[in-house]
Design an enzyme around this catalytic site. Structure first.
Site, PDB file in Angstrom:
ATOM      1  N   ASP A 463       0.706  -1.133   0.072  1.00  0.00           N
ATOM      2  CA  ASP A 463      -0.017   0.091  -0.042  1.00  0.00           C
ATOM      3  C   ASP A 463       0.803   1.297  -0.017  1.00  0.00           C
ATOM      4  OD1 ASP A 463      -2.320   1.268  -0.245  1.00  0.00           O
ATOM      5  OD2 ASP A 463      -2.827   1.202   2.265  1.00  0.00           O
ATOM      6  N   GLY A 467       0.800   8.899   0.214  1.00  0.00           N
ATOM      7  CA  GLY A 467       0.432   9.343   1.456  1.00  0.00           C
ATOM      8  C   GLY A 467       1.197   8.628   2.545  1.00  0.00           C
ATOM      9  N   ASP A 501       2.491   3.231   7.760  1.00  0.00           N
ATOM     10  CA  ASP A 501       1.260   2.483   7.401  1.00  0.00           C
ATOM     11  C   ASP A 501       1.482   0.981   6.999  1.00  0.00           C
ATOM     12  OD1 ASP A 501      -1.172   1.700   7.062  1.00  0.00           O
ATOM     13  OD2 ASP A 501      -1.796   3.325   5.836  1.00  0.00           O
ATOM     14  N   THR A 503      -0.620  -1.320   7.375  1.00  0.00           N
ATOM     15  CA  THR A 503      -2.003  -2.076   7.456  1.00  0.00           C
ATOM     16  C   THR A 503      -1.869  -3.233   6.591  1.00  0.00           C
ATOM     17  OG1 THR A 503      -2.836  -0.034   8.257  1.00  0.00           O
ATOM     18  CG2 THR A 503      -4.371  -1.897   7.821  1.00  0.00           C
TER      19      THR A 503
HETATM   20  N1  ATP Z   1       5.513   9.282  12.168  1.00  0.00           N
HETATM   21  C1  ATP Z   1       4.874  10.385  11.708  1.00  0.00           C
HETATM   22  N2  ATP Z   1       5.475  11.611  11.233  1.00  0.00           N
HETATM   23  C2  ATP Z   1       4.893  12.485  10.840  1.00  0.00           C
HETATM   24  N3  ATP Z   1       3.880  12.546  10.463  1.00  0.00           N
HETATM   25  C3  ATP Z   1       2.970  11.572  11.074  1.00  0.00           C
HETATM   26  C4  ATP Z   1       3.576  10.214  11.327  1.00  0.00           C
HETATM   27  N4  ATP Z   1       2.777   9.407  11.368  1.00  0.00           N
HETATM   28  C5  ATP Z   1       1.495   9.791  11.061  1.00  0.00           C
HETATM   29  N5  ATP Z   1       1.808  11.210  10.606  1.00  0.00           N
HETATM   30  C6  ATP Z   1       0.612  12.067   9.768  1.00  0.00           C
HETATM   31  O1  ATP Z   1      -0.587  11.690  10.140  1.00  0.00           O
HETATM   32  C7  ATP Z   1      -1.179  11.175   9.196  1.00  0.00           C
HETATM   33  C8  ATP Z   1      -2.267   9.845   9.478  1.00  0.00           C
HETATM   34  O2  ATP Z   1      -1.428   8.937   9.753  1.00  0.00           O
HETATM   35  P1  ATP Z   1      -1.730   7.672   9.191  1.00  0.00           P
HETATM   36  O3  ATP Z   1      -1.812   7.584   7.726  1.00  0.00           O
HETATM   37  O4  ATP Z   1      -0.646   6.669   9.921  1.00  0.00           O
HETATM   38  O5  ATP Z   1      -3.328   7.631  10.072  1.00  0.00           O
HETATM   39  P2  ATP Z   1      -4.247   6.159   9.708  1.00  0.00           P
HETATM   40  O6  ATP Z   1      -5.445   6.786  10.755  1.00  0.00           O
HETATM   41  O7  ATP Z   1      -3.597   4.958   9.982  1.00  0.00           O
HETATM   42  O8  ATP Z   1      -4.322   6.569   8.317  1.00  0.00           O
HETATM   43  P3  ATP Z   1      -5.408   5.684   7.338  1.00  0.00           P
HETATM   44  O9  ATP Z   1      -5.838   4.530   8.006  1.00  0.00           O
HETATM   45  O10 ATP Z   1      -6.451   6.669   6.785  1.00  0.00           O
HETATM   46  O11 ATP Z   1      -4.241   5.667   6.272  1.00  0.00           O
HETATM   47  C9  ATP Z   1      -0.140  10.999   8.164  1.00  0.00           C
HETATM   48  O12 ATP Z   1      -0.564  11.185   6.727  1.00  0.00           O
HETATM   49  C10 ATP Z   1       0.940  11.897   8.472  1.00  0.00           C
HETATM   50  O13 ATP Z   1       0.493  13.443   8.051  1.00  0.00           O
END
Ligand code: ATP
Length: 614
Positions: A463, A467, A501, A503
């Site tokens: 994936d 993003g 990510d 997942t």
């Molecule tokens: N380690 C990190 N450093 C900087 N920014 C981060 C980090 N982890 C997450 N983010 C920010 O937070 C956002 C959301 O994180 P992430 O994509 O992991 O969340 P999520 O809820 O698992 O997303 P989704 O399930 O929609 O893919 C990222 O796009 C990024 O902008």
């Protein structure tokens, strides 16, 4: 404007590719001629009306305003999921007619502005021109997101036993117990704690240590099969149990007793088991913490800043760390989605921690790199959002327009998992690349990182959209990798890549194969034709023939090809037509590689690899 007529979509992507190839041929026959941008059909790029920093709207993957659907009657939750997850991709959209129909009412009221902290582009005019000329497509529809009702599956399959596709850790444990006629129920965490200790990791205080797992070959999970599988996953969190004080263990046992008797009993086949307890165990906690307790370890609460949001998570900067808060197990729908369950997080935690070991902190490992985001700590929390977090959330909302529900809506007893990670920077979608060298280094770092993880864990990300690649700038001229014992230094040109990510990722820890059965989520493969991200999911499906458990490192190559497309068509930076030809050639040659490991031999990377640090 555009070529959509009568509501039927036209595959402009194919046209685009054809135009590119035509242009390429033309260029080859007229080598001296200055090349024009590669896009045949040009549409004006919409700029956010409220773009206070003059950032083009599509620099953000949270801006839905321009998104239109090729399938207007089928507005499903993945639209939303994908917007926040960055599951937006290259799609040639001329169907502006639909864009107003497709907005969710909630989103209409929100300004569409960049999700990540805006950065003043160094040459914005150029970028704007780029988008007007080259990025001539609207996003049709975001690619489908896997349904989160499905959870991780493990690679234990027997012909004679019907193992359900959607298997929770609990079910897997029970099934494997039946399979292996093991010695009785795993009734509580106390029982888990009684299992023999493995060397190298700690418990109780800070959740995650660095010294436990090694590569599959050096496997420290020591999982054999069946019951042992689930049990030892937990053991892996309690390595060096001997170092744990009796007091602490008692605390956990008491807490487990209380939890299993009162809070969240779960019974299946007569056995008491609660993945929430397992999650607590993995996090080294007797009971859930308060959110602020976790943040306070890293910063003064007043300094907390929200840095991003996803469908499930809210990410906050806490000092040098990022704490991503993911609500779990509750009945309240969050951001329109059913909350993730403990068992899903349990598996994701194991995967993240396994990748941590690539950092080589526990001594020499033959495969190492720092590209996969470091998970510093995992914590289970309970309770409402604290005032400091609400303040940070609201500040971000004012500035960026959150697409998520206000966290004040969480009930008092809401539980969460907090992923404490290193700060990885801005995602590729919103990051402003400066030049071709940065683009090259990005590809090299991602390719070699995937190659390292393939070698160590048969890892496939599955994936790797824009993003999920975070970028930052650092002084270091090279970044070090070690692959099958060989050291490689890659020239960074100041760019530092982190991959997030996991997942959908597939990993072989040495004892377990963790993967998500994507066949449970057919919508993932139903994204619009011509959308590069959707196309990549479909190509993965072809490659794997829906055997998602299997090892198909070619999927990593498919994402590399997707990245090349992104760098050619969605990102603006200083480059020549020769640079673009190099990228197109790379993309073609990637067809011939079946793994990222194999792709590292491509001449494109040649001068980026050096034998020593610079
Ligand atoms: N380690 C990190 N450093 C900087 N920014 C981060 C980090 N982890 C997450 N983010 C920010 O937070 C956002 C959301 O994180 P992430 O994509 O992991 O969340 P999520 O809820 O698992 O997303 P989704 O399930 O929609 O893919 C990222 O796009 C990024 O902008």
């Amino acid at each position: 404007m555009g070529t959509r007529t009568g509501g039927s979509s036209i595959d402009l992507w194919s046209e685009l590719i054809a135009a590119e190839e035509e242009e390429e041929n033309r260029h080859q026959s007229q080598p001296q001629q200055q090349q024009e941008p590669q896009i045949a059909v040009v549409y004006g790029r919409k700029i956010a009306e409220n773009s206070h920093k003059n950032i083009p709207k599509r620099l953000s993957n949270s801006s839905n305003e321009n998104r239109v659907s090729l399938v207007p009657t089928k507005r499903v939750s993945w639209n939303r999921s994908l917007s926040t997850r960055g599951r937006t991709s290259i799609a040639v959209a001329a169907c502006v007619d639909y864009q107003h129909q497709q907005r969710k009412p909630k989103r209409k009221t929100k300004p569409a502005i960049p999700r990540a902290k805006p950065v003043q582009p160094p040459n914005y005019k150029k970028e704007q021109a780029y988008f007007q000329e080259v990025d001539s497509f609207e996003l049709l529809e975001e690619s489908p997101s896997p349904k989160k009702s499905g959870t991780w599956a493990m690679g234990i399959q027997r012909d004679d036993v019907a193992i359900p596709h959607v298997s929770t850790v609990l079910k897997k444990w029970l099934i494997s117990k039946k399979l292996h006629r093991s010695s009785g129920p795993l009734g509580s965490l106390s029982r888990i704690l009684e299992t023999p200790a493995l060397p190298g990791e700690f418990i109780c205080n800070d959740g995650i240590g660095y010294s436990g797992l090694k590569t599959p070959v050096e496997a420290s999970l020591q999982i054999h099969s069946g019951l042992q599988t689930a049990q030892n996953k937990l053991n892996s969190s309690f390595i060096k149990k001997d170092a744990v004080g009796d007091e602490c263990r008692e605390d956990i046992e008491v807490a487990v007793g209380k939890l299993s008797l009162t809070s969240r009993p779960d019974s299946l086949d007569g056995h008491q088991w609660d993945p929430f307890l397992a999650l607590l165990a993995v996090c080294g906690q007797p009971t859930p913490s308060m959110l602020l307790d976790v943040f306070s370890k890293y910063c003064d609460p007043e300094s907390i800043i929200k840095v991003g949001e996803g469908t499930y998570g809210e990410a906050f900067a806490a000092g040098k760390a990022v704490c991503k808060i993911v609500p779990i197990d509750g009945d309240l729908r969050v951001n329109g989605e059913v909350q993730k369950r403990s068992e899903e997080l349990l598996e994701e935690a194991i995967l993240s921690r396994t990748l941590n070991h690539l950092r080589g902190r526990d001594g020499h490992v033959s495969n190492s790199c720092t590209t996969f985001i470091e998970t510093i700590e995992l914590k289970v929390c309970q309770g409402p959002y604290d005032a400091a977090l609400i303040r940070a959330w609201e500040e971000w909302d004012t500035k960026h327009g959150s697409e998520n529900d206000h966290p004040k809506e969480f009930p008092q007893k809401q539980c969460y998992v907090v992923f404490v990670q290193e700060y990885g920077g801005q995602d590729l979608e919103s990051f402003v690349l400066l030049n071709f060298n940065e683009a090259r280094s990005l590809l090299a770092q991602v390719t070699v990182a995937l190659a390292v993880a393939e070698s160590a864990y048969e890892f496939e990300h599955r994936d790797l959209h824009w993003g999920n690649i975070l970028l930052s700038r650092k002084d270091s001229a090279t970044v070090q990798f070690s692959i099958e014992g060989r050291q490689i230094f890659i020239r960074t040109f100041g760019l530092w890549v982190s991959i997030i990510d996991f997942t959908l990722s597939r990993i072989n820890t040495g004892e377990d194969i963790l993967f998500l059965d994507l066949s449970l989520d057919p919508e993932l493969f139903e994204g619009p034709k011509g959308d590069k991200q959707s196309d990549t999911y479909r190509k993965m499906k072809e490659v794997t023939e829906e055997c998602w458990e299997g090892s198909f490192p070619k999927t990593n190559v498919l994402w590399l090809q997707y990245l090349v497309d992104i760098l050619l068509l969605k990102k603006s930076y200083d480059r020549t037509s020769k640079d673009e030809r190099e990228l197109r050639s790379l993309k073609k040659r990637l067809n011939g590689y079946n793994s990222a490991r194999a792709a590292t031999s491509d001449p494109f990377f040649g001068d980026l690899f050096v034998s020593h640090a610079m």
